[in-house]
Design an enzyme around this catalytic site. Structure first.
Site, short mmCIF file in Angstrom:
data_model
loop_
_atom_site.label_atom_id
_atom_site.label_comp_id
_atom_site.label_asym_id
_atom_site.label_seq_id
_atom_site.Cartn_x
_atom_site.Cartn_y
_atom_site.Cartn_z
N CYS A 7 27.99 0.19 23.03
CA CYS A 7 28.99 -0.54 22.25
C CYS A 7 29.79 0.43 21.39
CB CYS A 7 28.30 -1.57 21.38
SG CYS A 7 26.96 -0.86 20.43
N GLU A 25 26.44 -8.86 17.18
CA GLU A 25 26.81 -7.44 17.37
C GLU A 25 27.48 -7.36 18.73
OE1 GLU A 25 26.41 -5.03 15.27
OE2 GLU A 25 24.66 -5.46 14.03
N LYS A 83 15.03 -13.47 24.43
CA LYS A 83 15.55 -13.56 25.80
C LYS A 83 16.14 -12.20 26.15
CE LYS A 83 18.74 -14.21 28.41
NZ LYS A 83 19.10 -13.24 29.46
N GLU A 129 37.09 -2.91 26.83
CA GLU A 129 35.83 -2.19 26.92
C GLU A 129 35.38 -2.16 28.38
OE1 GLU A 129 32.34 -4.24 25.43
OE2 GLU A 129 31.72 -2.42 24.42
P1 NAP Z 1 26.33 -9.82 27.89
O1 NAP Z 1 26.73 -10.11 29.27
O2 NAP Z 1 27.13 -10.40 26.77
O3 NAP Z 1 24.81 -10.26 27.77
C1 NAP Z 1 24.06 -10.11 26.61
C2 NAP Z 1 22.94 -11.13 26.63
O4 NAP Z 1 23.51 -12.44 26.59
C3 NAP Z 1 22.08 -11.06 27.87
O5 NAP Z 1 20.75 -11.37 27.54
C4 NAP Z 1 22.70 -12.16 28.72
O6 NAP Z 1 21.84 -12.68 29.70
C5 NAP Z 1 23.04 -13.20 27.69
N1 NAP Z 1 24.08 -14.12 28.17
C6 NAP Z 1 25.01 -13.92 29.13
N2 NAP Z 1 25.77 -15.02 29.29
C7 NAP Z 1 25.31 -15.95 28.42
C8 NAP Z 1 25.68 -17.29 28.11
N3 NAP Z 1 26.68 -17.91 28.74
N4 NAP Z 1 24.99 -17.94 27.14
C9 NAP Z 1 23.97 -17.33 26.49
N5 NAP Z 1 23.56 -16.07 26.76
C10 NAP Z 1 24.23 -15.37 27.71
O7 NAP Z 1 26.27 -8.27 27.59
P2 NAP Z 1 25.63 -7.14 28.48
O8 NAP Z 1 26.46 -7.00 29.71
O9 NAP Z 1 24.18 -7.37 28.66
O10 NAP Z 1 25.80 -5.87 27.51
C11 NAP Z 1 27.02 -5.25 27.34
C12 NAP Z 1 27.77 -5.73 26.11
O11 NAP Z 1 26.95 -5.64 24.95
C13 NAP Z 1 28.97 -4.89 25.80
O12 NAP Z 1 30.07 -5.70 25.48
C14 NAP Z 1 28.54 -4.07 24.59
O13 NAP Z 1 29.56 -3.61 23.79
C15 NAP Z 1 27.66 -5.01 23.89
N6 NAP Z 1 26.74 -4.29 23.00
C16 NAP Z 1 26.97 -4.34 21.65
C17 NAP Z 1 26.14 -3.65 20.78
C18 NAP Z 1 26.36 -3.70 19.29
O14 NAP Z 1 25.43 -3.39 18.57
N7 NAP Z 1 27.51 -4.08 18.81
C19 NAP Z 1 25.06 -2.92 21.28
C20 NAP Z 1 24.85 -2.89 22.67
C21 NAP Z 1 25.71 -3.60 23.51
P3 NAP Z 1 21.99 -12.14 31.22
O15 NAP Z 1 21.57 -10.73 31.20
O16 NAP Z 1 21.09 -12.99 31.99
O17 NAP Z 1 23.42 -12.29 31.60
#
Ligand code: NAP
Ligand code: MG
Length: 500
Positions: free
Chosen positions: A302, A268, A192, A401
């Site tokens: 991240c 992650e 997804k 963050e």
């Molecule tokens: P996000 O909002 O947490 O979304 C990540 C994924 O989860 C997307 O595919 C999103 O779909 C899905 N998602 C959102 N709400 C959900 C729910 N209620 N149930 C199930 N899935 C759900 O994160 P983002 O805004 O895309 O990315 C930024 C975040 O990723 C930051 O916090 C960053 O630190 C973290 N990150 C961490 C790493 C690491 O390796 N540690 C690497 C990169 C990024 P939708 O797009 O449709 O909302």
């Protein structure tokens, strides 16, 4: 501010105009439309790029069923590892051949400079798929030394159906970090992608089909997180979820698991990385690396070094150097070959970053660079390198963050204080210490509560070395042979040899 507006490069524009890619959901080897659609909007100019099919819980149900059938009938897990290897390596080769198209899709959907997506992201994607392909026929199982009247086998078995949910900031790198080891291990996958960045994932999956992935082995369902992502997290027939994204959503995946089938969940999550600079460091290198570590990819990382912790005696000189580098890293059209920075992923995300900055500055610190959207006449989402000095360690800008190009500067007076500050957030993903004192380098890096520590560098990484966090940055490791552990079950088999 339009001195930062580089013209798009004609080659990228021409490639955009002839680019073709799938827009459906991929289930059991077939591209499907419906039941809903999702408009992909480009942060380059705020205009729609295209519409893709968006799945709901019923779509996820069918994708999981396809992955289950493909897993149980052995069309993939039953292949010799050397055959899975060949297909994965072919897939990596096709990704390399199409790297400019895949890079362009990054630029269109999430605003990263196309050049950077080609030279950094696509290199990582190709290497990741190839590396896990190459690794998989070198993994050996174990026979332990047990009493001589019995034999015990310790065997790795593929864990089953894997749900992979990924973010938009490195759309294909994150997808490859999950999908490549899962497939190498013999699992089948439902991916997804983030709602902002499905296009590159769909072309990646099409190339997987061309490389010979059997039907149903890799399925892709686009859609909203709280609909399709949630359905995957709650599905009773998914064995493993591997997730990269925010800590808030990671927490939800643990709930989904607890409330369904106790599937394994690998997380992650977010970070609040620090560059800790001591006076004995190479100050030029520390300052330029600190600037790149927060402004690269418009701070949407991240691992972003969103905190600069600097000894009070070198504060002025470091801040001046960081400001000079920031001045040369202004956003520009992501289709310009020489764009130093691209766009922020969406107007909505940029609004969040900006609001958090304003709330943070009200709480503590002084805005000394950036702080307002730029290139607004383009209709896109562009935010400049932003620096806030004198940030209190317990305040929003030091703790939360922002996931944008915003650096919080705080001073310290001695090593103990520096360590308390560096470790003083709920996150534990990555940080760097800058010192030429060997003892301090060892001492300090040992005491940092982080999954990744850099000494006199930042963002160093290799496929052979694991990546991941501790504390609320999650658990489980991507990259390296350790990544495979997430997708294997360890089975033990005892055999009694009986009397002669
Ligand atoms: P996000 O909002 O947490 O979304 C990540 C994924 O989860 C997307 O595919 C999103 O779909 C899905 N998602 C959102 N709400 C959900 C729910 N209620 N149930 C199930 N899935 C759900 O994160 P983002 O805004 O895309 O990315 C930024 C975040 O990723 C930051 O916090 C960053 O630190 C973290 N990150 C961490 C790493 C690491 O390796 N540690 C690497 C990169 C990024 P939708 O797009 O449709 O909302
Ligand atoms: Mg999201």
């Amino acid at each position: 501010m339009s001195n930062t507006s580089y013209a798009p490069t004609p080659e990228w524009v021409a490639r955009r105009d002839r680019l073709a890619y799938p827009t459906g959901n991929l289930i059991a080897g077939r591209w499907e439309n419906g039941p809903d659609t999702l408009v992909v909007t480009s942060p380059i100019d705020g205009q729609p790029v295209t519409e893709v099919a968006a799945g709901d819980a019923a779509t996820i149900d069918r994708a999981v069923a396809a992955a289950r059938i493909a897993f149980e009938d052995g069309r993939w897990s039953g292949l010799p590892p050397s055959s899975r290897k060949e297909i994965l390596i072919r897939w990596a080769d096709l990704c390399h051949e199409r790297r400019e198209d895949l890079a362009l899709l990054h630029a269109l959907e999430m605003g990263k400079p196309a050049r950077e997506a080609r030279d950094v992201d696509m290199r990582a994607v190709v290497r990741t798929i190839r590396w896990f392909g190459e690794a998989i026929d070198k993994i050996l199982d174990e026979i332990p030394n047990v009493p001589s009247d019995v034999v015990a086998l310790i065997q790795r078995e593929p864990a089953g159906v894997v749900g992979a949910v990924v973010p938009w900031n490195f759309p294909l790198t994150m997808a490859a970090w999950k999908v490549a080891p899962a497939l190498a291990a013999g699992c089948t996958v439902v991916l997804k992608p983030a709602e902002q960045s499905p296009l590159s994932a769909l072309l990646l999956a099409e190339l997987g089909q061309q490389a010979g992935l059997p039907d149903g082995v890799l399925n892709v369902v686009n859609g909203l997180g709280h609909v399709a992502g949630r359905a995957l997290g709650e599905h009773p027939d998914v064995d493993v979820v591997t997730f990269t994204g925010s800590t808030a959503v990671g927490r939800k995946f643990l709930e989904y698991s607890a409330n369904s089938n106790i599937k394994r969940v690998w997380l992650e999550l977010g970070g609040k990385g620090a560059n800790v600079v001591f006076p004995d460091a190479d100050l030029d290198k520390a300052a330029s690396t600190a600037a790149w570590s927060i402004f690269y990819n418009a701070g949407q990382m991240c691992t972003a070094g969103s905190r600069l912790l600097v000894h009070e005696s070198i504060h002025d000189v470091i801040v001046e150097k960081v400001m000079a580098i920031a001045a040369g890293m202004q956003p520009a059209n992501p289709l310009a070959e020489d764009a130093p920075l691209g766009a922020v992923v969406s107007a909505q995300h940029m609004g969040n970053v900006h609001r958090m900055l304003e709330a943070g500055v009200k709480e503590s610190g002084e805005l000394i660079s950036g702080g307002e959207p730029v290139l607004t006449e383009t209709g896109g989402s562009y935010y400049p390198p932003t620096i806030v000095d004198g940030v209190r360690p317990d305040s929003l800008l030091a703790q939360e963050e922002l996931f944008g190009p915003v650096l919080a500067v705080t001073t310290f007076s001695d090593e103990d204080e520096a360590l308390t500050l560096a470790n003083g957030t709920p996150y534990g993903l990555a940080s760097a210490v800058w010192t030429n004192d060997l003892s301090r380098a060892h001492r300090f890096s040992r005491r940092l509560k982080m999954g990744v520590v850099w000494v006199n560098c930042y963002e160093e990484g290799d496929l052979t070395v694991p990546f991941g966090g501790v504390k609320q940055s999650g658990f489980g490791r991507d990259k390296s042979l350790h990544a495979l552990d997430k997708f294997f079950d360890i089975k033990t088999t005892w055999m009694e040899l009986g009397d002669k």
